[in-house]
Design an enzyme around this catalytic site. Sequence first.
Site, PDB file in Angstrom:
ATOM      1  N   SER A 235       6.375  -0.348   9.829  1.00 27.19           N
ATOM      2  CA  SER A 235       5.043  -0.154   9.461  1.00 27.19           C
ATOM      3  C   SER A 235       5.041   1.197   8.910  1.00 27.19           C
ATOM      4  CB  SER A 235       4.137  -0.356  10.684  1.00 27.19           C
ATOM      5  OG  SER A 235       2.726  -0.069  10.338  1.00 27.19           O
TER       6      SER A 235
ATOM      7  N   MET B 272       0.734  -1.155  -0.068  1.00 29.98           N
ATOM      8  CA  MET B 272      -0.012   0.027  -0.125  1.00 29.98           C
ATOM      9  C   MET B 272       0.882   1.200  -0.184  1.00 29.98           C
ATOM     10  SD  MET B 272      -3.625  -1.003   2.105  1.00 29.98           S
ATOM     11  CE  MET B 272      -2.661  -0.857   3.707  1.00 29.98           C
TER      12      MET B 272
ATOM     13  N   HIS C  24       8.980   1.283   3.437  1.00 25.44           N
ATOM     14  CA  HIS C  24      10.075   1.238   4.380  1.00 25.44           C
ATOM     15  C   HIS C  24      10.789  -0.039   4.075  1.00 25.44           C
ATOM     16  CE1 HIS C  24       7.550  -1.723   6.226  1.00 25.44           C
ATOM     17  NE2 HIS C  24       6.678  -1.116   6.450  1.00 25.44           N
TER      18      HIS C  24
ATOM     19  N   HIS D 109       9.248  -3.411   3.518  1.00 21.20           N
ATOM     20  CA  HIS D 109       8.560  -3.596   2.025  1.00 21.20           C
ATOM     21  C   HIS D 109      10.091  -3.965   1.309  1.00 21.20           C
ATOM     22  CE1 HIS D 109       5.391  -0.772   3.392  1.00 21.20           C
ATOM     23  NE2 HIS D 109       4.764  -1.700   3.024  1.00 21.20           N
TER      24      HIS D 109
ATOM     25  N   GLU E 117       5.540 -11.701   7.471  1.00 20.85           N
ATOM     26  CA  GLU E 117       5.165 -12.431   8.456  1.00 20.85           C
ATOM     27  C   GLU E 117       4.359 -11.232   9.365  1.00 20.85           C
ATOM     28  OE1 GLU E 117       8.178 -14.961   9.945  1.00 20.85           O
ATOM     29  OE2 GLU E 117       7.316 -16.612   8.603  1.00 20.85           O
TER      30      GLU E 117
HETATM   31  P1  AMP Z   1       1.503  -2.726   3.308  1.00 20.71           P
HETATM   32  O1  AMP Z   1       1.933  -1.848   2.651  1.00 20.71           O
HETATM   33  O2  AMP Z   1       1.249  -2.669   5.126  1.00 20.71           O
HETATM   34  O3  AMP Z   1       0.015  -3.347   3.007  1.00 20.71           O
HETATM   35  O4  AMP Z   1       2.453  -4.076   3.581  1.00 20.71           O
HETATM   36  C1  AMP Z   1       2.657  -4.735   2.227  1.00 20.71           C
HETATM   37  C2  AMP Z   1       3.578  -5.804   2.558  1.00 20.71           C
HETATM   38  O5  AMP Z   1       4.639  -5.656   3.211  1.00 20.71           O
HETATM   39  C3  AMP Z   1       2.698  -6.912   3.301  1.00 20.71           C
HETATM   40  O6  AMP Z   1       2.928  -8.335   2.713  1.00 20.71           O
HETATM   41  C4  AMP Z   1       3.255  -6.815   4.824  1.00 20.71           C
HETATM   42  O7  AMP Z   1       3.119  -7.972   5.428  1.00 20.71           O
HETATM   43  C5  AMP Z   1       4.655  -6.551   4.239  1.00 20.71           C
HETATM   44  N1  AMP Z   1       5.539  -5.833   5.496  1.00 20.71           N
HETATM   45  C6  AMP Z   1       5.059  -4.767   6.115  1.00 20.71           C
HETATM   46  N2  AMP Z   1       5.637  -4.314   7.328  1.00 20.71           N
HETATM   47  C7  AMP Z   1       6.641  -5.235   7.113  1.00 20.71           C
HETATM   48  C8  AMP Z   1       7.869  -5.685   7.976  1.00 20.71           C
HETATM   49  N3  AMP Z   1       8.059  -4.733   9.242  1.00 20.71           N
HETATM   50  N4  AMP Z   1       8.378  -6.765   8.014  1.00 20.71           N
HETATM   51  C9  AMP Z   1       8.108  -7.518   6.964  1.00 20.71           C
HETATM   52  N5  AMP Z   1       7.591  -7.310   6.109  1.00 20.71           N
HETATM   53  C10 AMP Z   1       6.365  -6.298   6.063  1.00 20.71           C
END
Ligand code: AMP
Length: 282
Positions: free
Chosen positions: A187, A30, A34, A37, A150
Site C-alpha cells: 500500500s 493515486m 509500488h 500497482h 482486490e
Molecule cells: P491506489 O493508488 O491506492 O488508489 O490504488 C490504485 C489501484 O491499485 C487500486 O485498484 C488498488 O486496489 C490497486 N492496489 C493497491 N495496492 C494493491 C496491492 N497490494 N495489490 C493489488 N492491487 C493493489
Amino acid sequence: MQVYDKRLDIETSVAAFKKDNKSIGFVPTMGALHQGHLALVERAIAENTVVIVSIFVNPTQFNNSEDLVNYPRTLESDVKLLSRLSTNIIVFAPSPKEIYGNEMLSTPYNFGGLENEMEGKFRPGHFDGVGTVLKHLFEIVSPTKAYFGEKDFQQLQIVKKLVEIEKMAVQIIGCTIYREDTGLALSSRNKRLSKEQMANAPLIYQTLKQVKKDFGTKSVTDLSNWTLDQFKNNDELKLEYFEIAKVSDLKSITRKRKNTKYRAFIAVFAGEIRLIDNIALN
Ligand code: AMP
C-alpha cells in the site's frame, strides 16, 4: 514516455487511438506506485495496445483531511518506475482543478447498498468520491478495460456497479492482492509506517490466513472473537473492524450458508495510518 496534465491533451490522444481501433487499458491510481500497482499495469500492457495510468490523489474520496495532506506524492519516481515497464505508457497526472473545475464536489451514488458496508460506514462519502472521480476519468480516457486491485475489494465491486449505473462500455478487471514476503499487502500508505508498526503489520494477513484455515470448522462469532483477541494487546495496531461478508452484496454475516461465497475484511490503524486487507474464505 508521455506525461499529460491537461484533459484536452489526453482526450486528443484517446480520440486518435479510438479512430485506429486500438484497445485502451486503463489503471487509475493515486500514485506513490509500488509493485502492487505495477502488477496491474503489467496486466494492462499484456492485454491492450495502449496503456494509460492516471496518477491523481482524489480530494473528494478522503474523509480525513490529514490523510489527504499526508498522502505521499512522488510523481517523478512514479514515472521512472513506469518507464521501466514500457516507455509507451501514457501517464495522466491532472490537478484537482483539471478534473473538478472550481467546485470540488462529488455526486451522491446509490450502489445498491454496497456503499453502506464496511469502508462506507467508516469513511462517510468515500465511495461518492470514488464514483465521481472514476466517472470523470472513464469519460476522459474512454478505456476498453480498466484494472483494479482486490486489495480494495469493496471498491472493485462498487466500480462494477458504477459502470452498470452509468452504462459505460468499459470492462472492469479485478487483480489479485500483491504482498510483501511478510504477507503485508502493499500500500502507498506503508511508506509512512514506523519500524515498530512495520514489524507488527504482518499480523493483519497472518490473522486473515488463520481465519481462512478455520472457516470450515469454527463459527463466525468464534472467528470474530478470536480476531479481536489477536489485536487486543497490540501496542502498534488498533483493529477498526473485522467482518465476514458475502461476496455478492458485502453484507456481514453471523451464520454461514451453503453455496455462498464469503470473504473476510479487516481495517486496522497503525497510529494514524489506516491499513485494509481481505481474503477469500471459500
Ligand atoms: P491506489 O493508488 O491506492 O488508489 O490504488 C490504485 C489501484 O491499485 C487500486 O485498484 C488498488 O486496489 C490497486 N492496489 C493497491 N495496492 C494493491 C496491492 N497490494 N495489490 C493489488 N492491487 C493493489
